[in-house]
Design an enzyme around this catalytic site. Structure first.
Site, short mmCIF file in Angstrom:
data_model
loop_
_atom_site.label_atom_id
_atom_site.label_comp_id
_atom_site.label_asym_id
_atom_site.label_seq_id
_atom_site.Cartn_x
_atom_site.Cartn_y
_atom_site.Cartn_z
N LYS A 65 48.79 17.23 -170.53
CA LYS A 65 48.97 17.10 -171.98
C LYS A 65 48.06 18.10 -172.69
CE LYS A 65 47.48 15.21 -175.48
NZ LYS A 65 47.53 16.29 -176.49
N GLU A 73 34.99 15.60 -168.98
CA GLU A 73 34.22 16.81 -169.31
C GLU A 73 34.10 16.82 -170.83
OE1 GLU A 73 32.97 18.89 -167.13
OE2 GLU A 73 34.03 18.27 -165.33
N CYS A 89 32.22 24.16 -175.35
CA CYS A 89 31.40 22.99 -175.03
C CYS A 89 30.03 23.42 -174.54
CB CYS A 89 32.10 22.16 -173.97
SG CYS A 89 32.53 23.11 -172.51
P1 NAD Z 1 39.51 15.97 -178.59
O1 NAD Z 1 38.75 14.95 -177.83
O2 NAD Z 1 39.84 15.68 -180.00
O3 NAD Z 1 40.91 16.27 -177.88
C1 NAD Z 1 40.99 16.65 -176.53
C2 NAD Z 1 42.35 16.24 -175.99
O4 NAD Z 1 42.41 14.82 -176.01
C3 NAD Z 1 43.53 16.73 -176.82
O5 NAD Z 1 44.58 17.07 -175.94
C4 NAD Z 1 43.90 15.51 -177.63
O6 NAD Z 1 45.25 15.49 -178.02
C5 NAD Z 1 43.61 14.40 -176.66
N1 NAD Z 1 43.36 13.09 -177.26
C6 NAD Z 1 42.90 12.82 -178.51
N2 NAD Z 1 42.84 11.48 -178.70
C7 NAD Z 1 43.25 10.91 -177.54
C8 NAD Z 1 43.39 9.55 -177.11
N3 NAD Z 1 43.09 8.53 -177.92
N4 NAD Z 1 43.82 9.31 -175.87
C9 NAD Z 1 44.11 10.34 -175.03
N5 NAD Z 1 44.01 11.63 -175.38
C10 NAD Z 1 43.57 11.92 -176.62
O7 NAD Z 1 38.70 17.30 -178.40
P2 NAD Z 1 39.04 18.73 -179.01
O8 NAD Z 1 38.67 18.68 -180.43
O9 NAD Z 1 40.42 19.14 -178.63
O10 NAD Z 1 38.05 19.67 -178.17
C11 NAD Z 1 36.75 19.85 -178.52
C12 NAD Z 1 35.82 19.00 -177.69
O11 NAD Z 1 36.05 19.25 -176.31
C13 NAD Z 1 34.39 19.34 -177.92
O12 NAD Z 1 33.63 18.17 -178.03
C14 NAD Z 1 33.98 20.12 -176.67
O13 NAD Z 1 32.64 20.08 -176.38
C15 NAD Z 1 34.81 19.46 -175.64
N6 NAD Z 1 35.01 20.34 -174.48
C16 NAD Z 1 34.35 20.07 -173.33
C17 NAD Z 1 34.47 20.91 -172.23
C18 NAD Z 1 33.75 20.60 -170.95
O14 NAD Z 1 34.14 21.15 -169.92
N7 NAD Z 1 32.74 19.75 -170.95
C19 NAD Z 1 35.30 22.03 -172.30
C20 NAD Z 1 35.96 22.29 -173.48
C21 NAD Z 1 35.81 21.42 -174.57
#
Ligand code: NAD
Length: 493
Positions: free
Chosen positions: A188, A261, A295
């Site tokens: 997804k 992650e 991140c």
């Molecule tokens: P997000 O958590 O809003 O969304 C991430 C994904 O989760 C998206 O595909 C979103 O549609 C999905 N999602 C949202 N709500 C959900 C739910 N209730 N159930 C299941 N899936 C759901 O994050 P974002 O804004 O897309 O990305 C930014 C964040 O990601 C930052 O906090 C960043 O640090 C983190 N990040 C971490 C890493 C790592 O490897 N640690 C890498 C990249 C980004």
């Protein structure tokens, strides 16, 4: 690199794949709903893509379930799985310019950086192809007339949920080890950046993977993502995204395998003996890469008091020299933020920094142009209690913080809920080792940054998540260990 930039100017690419991939077919959503994806460099709509609802996601899960339970994939020989993964890598390579261009269009990252992501994705498929025939169990000597051994079996149906900041790369980090181990998967992508994942799904399908082994459902997190998380037919969730959503996944998912992650508030420590130009270069790289939307961004720059003023002066000059603008343009290092919402959030953090007394030395404003651009921003005299020092900003903001001693800086670096990445710049080996051992982080860089590759484990301590991606260790996320104990016939206990 020159050829990359030549291609940069011809970004008239039109996304061709906007459908869901379910059970080996490109299909529209059952509801007929679509959603728009926006070019963050202009704020204009690129195209509409199919919006997976709960029913579509359930169809994808059913396809993956059937493919796992009945299908040939997990029973294929390791060398066949290897061949398929290598073919996927070759296919991506063949389409690398298209994928990089699509990524820059949808995500806004400078084109040279999208090329870096695409190459890393190719490498990940090749790396995990190499593991397919090296996954094996152990024989264990136990007392009595027994033969005891373990088998490493695929975990089953995987729901893989990825964020918008590295859309293609995060997809590759998840799909490659899952497939290498014989699992089936439903990917997804983030709703803000679905295009490269949808195209990747199509390319992988063209390679000839069996129906249902890889499904791609573009849709919203609280609908399609949530349906994956709650499904009893999904055995494992691999999630990359925010800590808040990670917590929801743990609550909603029931008992299934989960790897998370999550976010970071990563300290980058500049010691007194550091080469100043190297330190400015590295801390800039870590703070501003991908417009700060990483991140592992070095979002707390700790600088020793003895070199603090000189460092601040150079850091400000470097930020002023940073070319911000059209990510397709040659020499642009800083593209737009992903969306209006993220831009507003970042501007809120910048305002809070000013209000709380940090010294705003450059930037701090939105750029007067279409799209979601923020000037590279440098704050000095940031203190640990300020919001900008505590929360993930996810924007082009460098926060410079003064420190005096090594023990103090290690303690302060660790005073956060996060523990993803840390960095130290020093010429002294003892200092490098003391800081590396002392910081609570899944990855530490000494005199470098973002130097990892497919073989190096990546993941966080504390609220930055658990489990590790990449490297051999990532295979463990996608395998179950089964212990078999056989009583040798004819021998009594
Ligand atoms: P997000 O958590 O809003 O969304 C991430 C994904 O989760 C998206 O595909 C979103 O549609 C999905 N999602 C949202 N709500 C959900 C739910 N209730 N159930 C299941 N899936 C759901 O994050 P974002 O804004 O897309 O990305 C930014 C964040 O990601 C930052 O906090 C960043 O640090 C983190 N990040 C971490 C890493 C790592 O490897 N640690 C890498 C990249 C980004």
């Amino acid at each position: 690199m020159i050829s990359v930039f030549k291609k940069a100017f011809s970004h008239s690419i039109k996304p061709t794949q906007t459908k869901l991939l379910i059970n080996g077919k490109l299909v529209n959503s059952l509801s007929g709903k679509t959603f728009e994806t926006i070019n963050p460099s202009t704020g204009q709509v690129i195209c509409s893509v199919q919006e997976a609802g709960v029913e579509d996601t359930h169809l994808a899960i059913a396809a993956a379930r059937k493919a796992f339970d009945e299908g040939p994939w997990r029973k294929e020989s390791a060398s066949t799985r290897c061949k398929v993964l290598l073919a996927i890598a070759d296919k991506i390579e063949k389409h690398k310019d298209e994928l990089a261009t699509l990524e820059t269009l949808d995500n806004g990252k400078p084109l040279f950086f999208s090329h870096f992501d695409v190459q890393f994705a190719i490498d990940a498929f090749r790396y995990y192809a190499g593991w397919t025939d090296k996954i094996h169990g152990q024989t264990i000597p136990i007392s009595g007339p027994y033969l005891c051994y373990t088998r490493e079996e695929p975990v089953g149906v995987c729901g893989q949920i990825v964020p918008w900041n590295f859309p293609l790369l995060m997809a590759a980090f998840k799909i490659a080890p899952a497939l290498a181990c014989g699992n089936t998967t439903i990917l997804k992508p983030a709703e803000l950046t679905p295009l490269t994942a949808l195209r990747l799904g199509e390319l992988i399908h063209e390679v000839g993977i069996p129906d249902g082994v890889l499904n791609v459902v573009s849709g919203y997190g609280d609908v399609a993502g949530d349906a994956l998380v709650r499904s009893r037919d999904v055995d494992k969730i691999a999630f990359t995204g925010s800590t808040n959503v990670g917590k929801q996944i743990l609550m909603n998912g029931g008992i299934k395998r989960v790897t998370l992650e999550l976010g970071g508030k990563n300290p980058h420590i500049v010691m007194q003996d550091a080469d100043l130009d190297l330190a400015v270069g590295l801390t800039h790289f870590s703070a501003f890469l991908n417009s700060g939307q990483v991140c592992m961004a070095g979002s707390r720059t700790f600088v020793h008091e003895a070199i603090y003023d000189a460092f601040v002066e150079k850091a400000v000059a470097a930020a002023k020299a940073k070319k911000t603008g059209d990510p397709f343009e040659q020499g642009v290092e800083n593209g737009p933020q992903i969306s209006q919402k993220q831009t507003d959030k970042i501007m809120g953090y910048i305002e809070s920094g000013v209000k709380e007394g940090a010294r705003l030395l450059t930037g701090g404003k939105r750029m007067d142009r279409p799209g979601y651009f923020i000037e590279p921003t440098v704050f000095a005299d940031v203190t640990d209690d300020m919001l900008i020092a505590k929360e993930e900003i996810f924007g082009p903001v460098m926060n410079i913080i003064k420190f005096k001693t090594i023990d103090e800086v290690i303690r302060r670096a660790n005073a956060t809920q996060y523990g993803l990445v840390s960095g130290v710049v020093t010429k002294d080996l003892d200092t490098a080792i003391k800081v590396s051992n002392g910081v609570q982080a899944g990855l530490v860089f000494v005199n470098t940054w973002m130097a990892q590759n497919s073989a190096t484990p990546f993941g966080g301590y504390k609220n930055s998540g658990f489990g590790r991606e990449l490297g051999e260790i990532s295979l463990k996320n996608y395998l179950e260990t089964k212990t078999v104990i056989i009583k040798r016939p004819g021998l009594s206990l």
